[in-house]
Design a protein around this motif. Structure first.
Motif, short mmCIF file in Angstrom:
data_model
loop_
_atom_site.label_atom_id
_atom_site.label_comp_id
_atom_site.label_asym_id
_atom_site.label_seq_id
_atom_site.Cartn_x
_atom_site.Cartn_y
_atom_site.Cartn_z
N THR A 1 0.84 -1.19 0.00
CA THR A 1 0.00 0.00 0.00
C THR A 1 0.88 1.24 0.00
O THR A 1 2.05 1.20 0.40
CB THR A 1 -0.91 0.04 1.24
N GLU A 2 0.30 2.34 -0.48
CA GLU A 2 0.97 3.63 -0.37
C GLU A 2 -0.09 4.72 -0.41
O GLU A 2 -1.24 4.48 -0.79
CB GLU A 2 1.99 3.82 -1.49
N GLN A 3 0.33 5.92 -0.01
CA GLN A 3 -0.59 7.04 -0.02
C GLN A 3 -0.99 7.36 -1.46
O GLN A 3 -0.15 7.39 -2.36
CB GLN A 3 0.07 8.27 0.61
N ASP B 1 -6.21 8.97 1.13
CA ASP B 1 -6.55 7.55 1.20
C ASP B 1 -5.37 6.70 0.76
O ASP B 1 -4.49 7.15 0.03
CB ASP B 1 -7.75 7.23 0.31
N GLU B 2 -5.38 5.45 1.18
CA GLU B 2 -4.32 4.52 0.80
C GLU B 2 -4.74 3.71 -0.41
O GLU B 2 -5.88 3.26 -0.52
CB GLU B 2 -3.98 3.59 1.96
N ARG B 3 -3.80 3.52 -1.31
CA ARG B 3 -3.99 2.69 -2.50
C ARG B 3 -3.33 1.34 -2.21
O ARG B 3 -2.16 1.27 -1.83
CB ARG B 3 -3.31 3.37 -3.70
N THR B 4 -4.09 0.26 -2.40
CA THR B 4 -3.57 -1.09 -2.22
C THR B 4 -3.45 -1.75 -3.59
O THR B 4 -4.41 -1.73 -4.37
CB THR B 4 -4.49 -1.94 -1.32
#
Length: 329
Positions: free
Chosen positions: A185-187, A195-198
């Motif tokens: 994940t990252e911002q 939100d975090e992107r997975t």
């Protein structure tokens, strides 16, 4: 992980457009994809269905459109594919920014995502699209089409889709069932700030990634939105196994439907995104020679007997070529 044969990745993405000629001009001339199939929506035969892909219509390269002119503009929101990203060769984004300036394409500043450089832009209907610089291996299965864009910059199939979901967890569990593995994940950048992107990765070399972002942003389908995303289940046996696995997740997949160039199963995943499972065969060359792909209106199966009526109801379109575009300059 399960014992279901994992999906190699994205097969195609189908979107909603407005004016059919504008759609063709942009995706063929501006972006340099080949029109590999000109057909109709088999559930709405009064509407075109265009397939834009690499030079050979390789699985994992075709962006397809229903140009429903009477619909209004859509809005990307939760329960939709929010972004569709394509692979381009490393070092080619300067070329693409220059081309977008020349063709007056609406694009944003580059962003860095999972160590890759991304150029976001929109097509004439407002559809959010991205180009991602990647190293293209010598044995890559895609075949660049170079009618309008040189090989060292040509789009080489899908990179990823991004899903906006109110509750991502059930969908992430489904992706694992389909054989995708979580990569981290990252911002988020350029999506929903904060939100975090997975990221999940499939087994194949093209269309390998599915990114998931949580959002409750409201949306509606219309011009500039994705209708559905299809994942590769190369054989009927693969598809049947995946269909059983999807059912075990509490979802309701359709029976197999013959789509002429592939066989399909459809279902809405937990967050509301319409997913398709698509076989690799028989492919786009099953009814047209490779060098003639997209050159005529192809009417699958029963629709051929209705050709005169169908053609009378469709607007005329012209497929751009390098010769005709040059002559018009």
């Amino acid at each position: 992980m399960t014992d279901v044969p994992p999906t190699p990745g994205i097969h195609h993405v189908t979107c909603v457009a407005g004016d059919p000629q504008r759609n063709i001009d942009f995706w063929v001339e501006t972006l340099g994809l080949r029109l590999v199939k000109r057909s109709i929506n088999q559930d709405d035969p009064g509407t075109y269905h265009f397939f834009f892909a690499d030079a050979e219509g390789t699985p994992g390269t075709s962006m397809t459109f229903f140009p429903w002119e009477d619909l209004s503009s859509g809005k990307v929101g939760s329960g939709q594919v929010s972004r569709t990203a394509f692979r381009v060769p490393e070092g080619s984004l300067d070329y693409w920014e220059d081309r977008f300036d020349e063709y007056d394409v609406d694009y944003d500043d580059r962003v860095e995502r999972f160590g890759e450089t991304v150029l976001p832009f929109r097509d004439p209907d407002g559809l959010p699209v991205e180009l991602v610089e990647v190293e293209i291996p010598d044995d890559d299965p895609t075949v660049p089409w170079t009618e309008f864009v040189p090989e060292d910059a040509a789009i080489r199939g899908f990179h990823s889709v991004t899903l906006w979901l109110a509750d991502p967890q059930p969908t992430m569990d489904l992706l694992r069932t389909m054989g995708l593995e979580e990569q981290g994940t990252e911002q988020a950048q350029g999506d929903t700030p904060g939100d975090e992107r997975t990221r999940f990765e499939a087994a194949g070399p093209v269309g390998s990634y599915v990114d998931v972002l949580p959002t409750v942003e409201g949306g509606r389908q219309g011009h500039g939105t994705v209708h559905h995303v299809a994942f590769q289940t190369p054989t009927d046996e693969d598809q049947a196994a995946m269909r059983d696995a999807v059912r075990s997740e509490g979802l309701s997949p359709t029976q197999q439907i013959d789509r002429h160039w592939f066989r399909s199963v459809y279902f809405r995943e937990h967050g509301g995104v319409l997913f398709e499972l698509a076989t690799s065969e028989p492919g786009y060359t099953s009814d047209e020679p490779l060098d003639e792909l997209g050159g005529r209106l192809v009417l699958p199966g029963k629709f051929e007997a209705q050709r005169e009526q169908i053609e009378a109801g469709l607007p005329d379109v012209t497929i751009p070529t390098a010769e005709t575009v040059e002559a018009g300059d």
